[in-house]
Design a protein around this motif. Structure first.
Motif, PDB file in Angstrom:
ATOM      1  N   SER A   1      49.601  50.877  49.014  1.00  0.00           N
ATOM      2  CA  SER A   1      48.867  51.953  48.757  1.00  0.00           C
ATOM      3  C   SER A   1      47.922  51.859  47.517  1.00  0.00           C
ATOM      4  CB  SER A   1      49.904  53.219  48.476  1.00  0.00           C
ATOM      5  OG  SER A   1      50.721  52.951  47.274  1.00  0.00           O
ATOM      6  N   CYS A   2      46.834  52.518  47.285  1.00  0.00           N
ATOM      7  CA  CYS A   2      46.099  52.623  46.254  1.00  0.00           C
ATOM      8  C   CYS A   2      46.687  53.444  44.960  1.00  0.00           C
ATOM      9  CB  CYS A   2      44.603  53.163  46.590  1.00  0.00           C
ATOM     10  SG  CYS A   2      43.744  51.947  47.819  1.00  0.00           S
TER      11      CYS A   2
ATOM     12  N   GLU B   1      44.044  49.754  53.461  1.00  0.00           N
ATOM     13  CA  GLU B   1      43.914  49.895  54.926  1.00  0.00           C
ATOM     14  C   GLU B   1      43.941  48.594  55.729  1.00  0.00           C
ATOM     15  OE1 GLU B   1      41.147  52.589  56.420  1.00  0.00           O
ATOM     16  OE2 GLU B   1      42.193  54.132  55.227  1.00  0.00           O
TER      17      GLU B   1
ATOM     18  N   ASN C   1      41.055  54.709  50.069  1.00  0.00           N
ATOM     19  CA  ASN C   1      41.110  53.346  50.507  1.00  0.00           C
ATOM     20  C   ASN C   1      40.276  52.635  49.643  1.00  0.00           C
ATOM     21  OD1 ASN C   1      42.005  51.278  51.904  1.00  0.00           O
ATOM     22  ND2 ASN C   1      40.022  51.195  52.826  1.00  0.00           N
TER      23      ASN C   1
END
Length: 91
Positions: free
Chosen positions: A89-90, A36, A31
């Protein structure tokens, strides 16, 4: 003098070693980009993500978009279907 002739070879070998997990900021943190905190935007119109920011920048990925395969744990990827956010998302 000849004992130092092998130093360049050693440097090349050391440079070719694989990157281990934990190398660099964010690589151990799934994260690291803050994805998140904005998961509530999934399913919302793409315009809802207009104010989203991440330390490594934000990349919007639509259907058929060509993207680089480099991994940047600080960059946030916002995937969409053209109108709706489908995934955050990362990477």
């Amino acid at each position: 003098m000849t004992r130092f002739a092998y130093l360049p070879v050693l440097f090349v070998i050391a440079a070719c070693q694989p990157i281990e997990p934990g190398f660099g900021p964010g690589f151990d943190d799934p994260n690291a980009c803050g994805a998140e905190a904005v998961q509530g935007l999934v399913g919302q119109p793409l315009a809802a993500a207009s104010g989203v920011a991440a330390p490594g920048g934000v990349r919007r990925i639509g259907p058929g978009d060509v993207v680089t395969t480099d991994y940047n744990p600080m960059r946030m990827n916002i995937s969409h279907d053209g109108a709706t956010i489908t995934r955050i998302s990362c990477g």
